[in-house]
Design a protein around this motif. Sequence first.
Motif, PDB file in Angstrom:
ATOM      1  N   ALA A  38     -10.008  -8.880 -18.608  1.00 51.77           N
ATOM      2  CA  ALA A  38      -9.920  -8.903 -17.160  1.00 51.77           C
ATOM      3  C   ALA A  38     -10.873  -8.525 -15.892  1.00 51.77           C
ATOM      4  O   ALA A  38     -11.489  -7.307 -16.410  1.00 51.77           O
ATOM      5  CB  ALA A  38      -8.733  -8.665 -16.384  1.00 51.77           C
ATOM      6  N   GLY A  39     -10.723  -8.934 -15.312  1.00 50.83           N
ATOM      7  CA  GLY A  39     -11.283  -9.275 -13.393  1.00 50.83           C
ATOM      8  C   GLY A  39     -11.016  -9.740 -12.480  1.00 50.83           C
ATOM      9  O   GLY A  39     -10.342 -10.496 -12.781  1.00 50.83           O
ATOM     10  N   ALA A  40     -11.495  -8.988 -11.468  1.00 47.41           N
ATOM     11  CA  ALA A  40     -11.546  -9.204  -9.931  1.00 47.41           C
ATOM     12  C   ALA A  40     -12.146  -9.202  -9.031  1.00 47.41           C
ATOM     13  O   ALA A  40     -12.944  -8.750  -9.385  1.00 47.41           O
ATOM     14  CB  ALA A  40      -9.952  -9.394  -9.486  1.00 47.41           C
ATOM     15  N   ARG A  41     -12.597 -10.126  -7.734  1.00 44.24           N
ATOM     16  CA  ARG A  41     -12.890  -9.657  -6.918  1.00 44.24           C
ATOM     17  C   ARG A  41     -12.649  -9.853  -5.071  1.00 44.24           C
ATOM     18  O   ARG A  41     -11.699 -10.834  -5.626  1.00 44.24           O
ATOM     19  CB  ARG A  41     -14.052 -10.972  -6.739  1.00 44.24           C
ATOM     20  CG  ARG A  41     -15.349 -10.893  -5.808  1.00 44.24           C
ATOM     21  CD  ARG A  41     -16.023 -11.618  -5.803  1.00 44.24           C
ATOM     22  NE  ARG A  41     -16.228 -11.951  -4.601  1.00 44.24           N
ATOM     23  CZ  ARG A  41     -17.490 -13.353  -3.699  1.00 44.24           C
ATOM     24  NH1 ARG A  41     -17.414 -14.118  -4.606  1.00 44.24           N
ATOM     25  NH2 ARG A  41     -18.182 -13.411  -2.558  1.00 44.24           N
ATOM     26  N   TRP A  42     -12.325  -9.075  -4.556  1.00 41.41           N
ATOM     27  CA  TRP A  42     -11.546  -9.142  -3.399  1.00 41.41           C
ATOM     28  C   TRP A  42     -13.012  -8.103  -2.678  1.00 41.41           C
ATOM     29  O   TRP A  42     -14.244  -7.988  -3.142  1.00 41.41           O
ATOM     30  CB  TRP A  42     -11.593  -7.139  -3.796  1.00 41.41           C
ATOM     31  CG  TRP A  42      -9.667  -7.603  -3.489  1.00 41.41           C
ATOM     32  CD1 TRP A  42      -9.352  -6.652  -5.612  1.00 41.41           C
ATOM     33  CD2 TRP A  42      -8.186  -7.276  -3.226  1.00 41.41           C
ATOM     34  NE1 TRP A  42      -7.989  -6.861  -5.962  1.00 41.41           N
ATOM     35  CE2 TRP A  42      -7.303  -7.490  -4.357  1.00 41.41           C
ATOM     36  CE3 TRP A  42      -8.116  -7.934  -2.399  1.00 41.41           C
ATOM     37  CZ2 TRP A  42      -6.209  -7.542  -4.351  1.00 41.41           C
ATOM     38  CZ3 TRP A  42      -7.045  -8.370  -2.437  1.00 41.41           C
ATOM     39  CH2 TRP A  42      -5.841  -8.368  -2.867  1.00 41.41           C
ATOM     40  N   ARG A  43     -12.265  -8.719  -1.000  1.00 41.45           N
ATOM     41  CA  ARG A  43     -13.752  -8.850  -0.002  1.00 41.45           C
ATOM     42  C   ARG A  43     -13.013  -8.456   0.680  1.00 41.45           C
ATOM     43  O   ARG A  43     -12.013  -8.430   0.990  1.00 41.45           O
ATOM     44  CB  ARG A  43     -14.390  -9.490   0.106  1.00 41.45           C
ATOM     45  CG  ARG A  43     -15.490  -9.665   1.379  1.00 41.45           C
ATOM     46  CD  ARG A  43     -15.615 -11.170   1.554  1.00 41.45           C
ATOM     47  NE  ARG A  43     -15.092 -12.311   1.907  1.00 41.45           N
ATOM     48  CZ  ARG A  43     -15.086 -12.288   3.509  1.00 41.45           C
ATOM     49  NH1 ARG A  43     -15.596 -11.488   4.222  1.00 41.45           N
ATOM     50  NH2 ARG A  43     -14.065 -12.877   4.127  1.00 41.45           N
ATOM     51  N   TYR A  44     -12.973  -6.889   1.919  1.00 42.39           N
ATOM     52  CA  TYR A  44     -13.283  -6.343   2.956  1.00 42.39           C
ATOM     53  C   TYR A  44     -13.905  -7.068   3.966  1.00 42.39           C
ATOM     54  O   TYR A  44     -14.257  -6.730   4.667  1.00 42.39           O
ATOM     55  CB  TYR A  44     -12.952  -5.684   2.257  1.00 42.39           C
ATOM     56  CG  TYR A  44     -12.932  -4.705   3.921  1.00 42.39           C
ATOM     57  CD1 TYR A  44     -11.201  -5.188   4.847  1.00 42.39           C
ATOM     58  CD2 TYR A  44     -13.030  -2.625   3.978  1.00 42.39           C
ATOM     59  CE1 TYR A  44     -11.514  -4.064   6.164  1.00 42.39           C
ATOM     60  CE2 TYR A  44     -12.033  -2.143   5.066  1.00 42.39           C
ATOM     61  CZ  TYR A  44     -11.206  -2.440   5.894  1.00 42.39           C
ATOM     62  OH  TYR A  44     -10.567  -1.985   6.931  1.00 42.39           O
ATOM     63  N   ALA A  45     -13.385  -7.921   4.670  1.00 47.52           N
ATOM     64  CA  ALA A  45     -13.506  -8.334   6.142  1.00 47.52           C
ATOM     65  C   ALA A  45     -13.348  -7.388   7.120  1.00 47.52           C
ATOM     66  O   ALA A  45     -11.717  -7.249   7.843  1.00 47.52           O
ATOM     67  CB  ALA A  45     -12.880  -9.576   6.539  1.00 47.52           C
ATOM     68  N   LYS A  46     -13.860  -6.856   7.329  1.00 46.58           N
ATOM     69  CA  LYS A  46     -13.486  -5.639   8.667  1.00 46.58           C
ATOM     70  C   LYS A  46     -14.387  -5.710   9.588  1.00 46.58           C
ATOM     71  O   LYS A  46     -15.874  -6.361   9.538  1.00 46.58           O
ATOM     72  CB  LYS A  46     -14.354  -3.953   7.845  1.00 46.58           C
ATOM     73  CG  LYS A  46     -15.750  -3.702   7.699  1.00 46.58           C
ATOM     74  CD  LYS A  46     -14.379  -2.196   7.153  1.00 46.58           C
ATOM     75  CE  LYS A  46     -16.581  -1.867   6.297  1.00 46.58           C
ATOM     76  NZ  LYS A  46     -17.053  -0.494   5.627  1.00 46.58           N
ATOM     77  N   PRO A  47     -14.748  -5.172  10.907  1.00 43.18           N
ATOM     78  CA  PRO A  47     -15.190  -4.803  11.751  1.00 43.18           C
ATOM     79  C   PRO A  47     -16.579  -4.139  11.444  1.00 43.18           C
ATOM     80  O   PRO A  47     -16.456  -3.052  10.684  1.00 43.18           O
ATOM     81  CB  PRO A  47     -14.765  -4.338  13.343  1.00 43.18           C
ATOM     82  CG  PRO A  47     -13.013  -4.789  13.023  1.00 43.18           C
ATOM     83  CD  PRO A  47     -13.037  -4.820  10.875  1.00 43.18           C
ATOM     84  N   LYS A  48     -17.577  -4.164  12.096  1.00 42.89           N
ATOM     85  CA  LYS A  48     -18.808  -3.917  11.773  1.00 42.89           C
ATOM     86  C   LYS A  48     -19.153  -2.199  12.765  1.00 42.89           C
ATOM     87  O   LYS A  48     -19.270  -1.743  12.445  1.00 42.89           O
ATOM     88  CB  LYS A  48     -20.190  -4.497  12.264  1.00 42.89           C
ATOM     89  CG  LYS A  48     -20.242  -5.049  11.091  1.00 42.89           C
ATOM     90  CD  LYS A  48     -21.510  -5.927  11.554  1.00 42.89           C
ATOM     91  CE  LYS A  48     -22.199  -7.245  10.495  1.00 42.89           C
ATOM     92  NZ  LYS A  48     -23.450  -8.408  10.490  1.00 42.89           N
ATOM     93  N   GLU A  49     -18.419  -2.901  13.669  1.00 46.04           N
ATOM     94  CA  GLU A  49     -18.673  -1.326  14.908  1.00 46.04           C
ATOM     95  C   GLU A  49     -17.222  -0.437  14.614  1.00 46.04           C
ATOM     96  O   GLU A  49     -16.018  -0.244  14.218  1.00 46.04           O
ATOM     97  CB  GLU A  49     -18.386  -1.781  15.991  1.00 46.04           C
ATOM     98  CG  GLU A  49     -17.410  -0.398  17.744  1.00 46.04           C
ATOM     99  CD  GLU A  49     -17.574  -1.185  18.312  1.00 46.04           C
ATOM    100  OE1 GLU A  49     -16.941   0.007  19.938  1.00 46.04           O
ATOM    101  OE2 GLU A  49     -17.337  -2.273  18.674  1.00 46.04           O
ATOM    102  N   GLU A  50     -17.733   0.768  14.219  1.00 47.10           N
ATOM    103  CA  GLU A  50     -16.646   1.664  13.718  1.00 47.10           C
ATOM    104  C   GLU A  50     -15.419   1.811  14.850  1.00 47.10           C
ATOM    105  O   GLU A  50     -15.737   2.257  15.842  1.00 47.10           O
ATOM    106  CB  GLU A  50     -17.466   3.591  13.665  1.00 47.10           C
ATOM    107  CG  GLU A  50     -16.715   4.247  12.992  1.00 47.10           C
ATOM    108  CD  GLU A  50     -16.338   3.838  11.353  1.00 47.10           C
ATOM    109  OE1 GLU A  50     -15.359   4.757  10.993  1.00 47.10           O
ATOM    110  OE2 GLU A  50     -17.246   3.219  10.967  1.00 47.10           O
ATOM    111  N   GLY A  51     -14.326   2.165  14.248  1.00 46.78           N
ATOM    112  CA  GLY A  51     -13.558   2.143  15.187  1.00 46.78           C
ATOM    113  C   GLY A  51     -12.317   0.758  15.641  1.00 46.78           C
ATOM    114  O   GLY A  51     -11.806   0.841  16.102  1.00 46.78           O
ATOM    115  N   ALA A  52     -13.196   0.136  15.746  1.00 54.19           N
ATOM    116  CA  ALA A  52     -12.811  -1.730  16.035  1.00 54.19           C
ATOM    117  C   ALA A  52     -11.664  -1.685  15.426  1.00 54.19           C
ATOM    118  O   ALA A  52     -11.421  -1.560  14.112  1.00 54.19           O
ATOM    119  CB  ALA A  52     -14.030  -2.680  15.927  1.00 54.19           C
TER     120      ALA A  52
END
Length: 229
Positions: free
Chosen positions: A77-91
């Motif tokens: 089996a396989g999966a693909r996740w994506r983390y959509a996060k702010p580029k600015e640290e701490g934002a």
Amino acid sequence: MTNPQLQVSLLRPEEAEQFMRIRHKVFKPTINKILYSRGEPSQKILDRVTKDVRDGIVNKGMLYLKCVDVATGEMIAGARWRYAKPKEEGARERTWDEVEAGFTVPEPYEESDPELFRSLFHLLNTNKREILGNRPYYTLITCAVLPQHERRGAGTMLVQWGCDRADEAGVEAYIEASLMGVPVYERLGFKPVKRIELNTKDFGAKENEAFIVMIRPAKAERMDLPTAV
């Protein structure tokens, strides 16, 4: 929730073709009919998909996972996740430029109907923008389990991996589930938010393709939810 006979880990670049083969086999009767609506993909296209997986791991920080049968070493089996996060640290929020940058639409394949192909991505992107706004989130893009290995817990383990990462980051997890997949995701804490449909009737299908948008609230939000009595 875990099966000691199975092991989940990050996919290595050299395993991209195995991942592609699993995904293609599992989705042949469903989503592939949208992606490759004009016929089976050629080896040239399969090679392109394999390259995209490899490039995603090496150059784009994509979170590709594999589930292996410990006894045989077989990837099942396989999966693909994506983390959509702010580029600015701490934002705590993403900029709208960052949001829009995540909504790119890949080029259709030679076996695609370009209009149907683009309609799928437009539908998914429009609803992500509407429902999530500029909040950070984890999203499950693909989860595929070989038919002969279903009901062993592989899919649950792959989904739980991303849910755990979302909890660590303190963000929501987001999916577009098939109608059959809804009960599985509900058991893992996802809540239905919206039913969406892709117009496939105009392209020869008997009925439109439906998805259920589901969100698993961030850990802090789940702790604040009232307990049913």
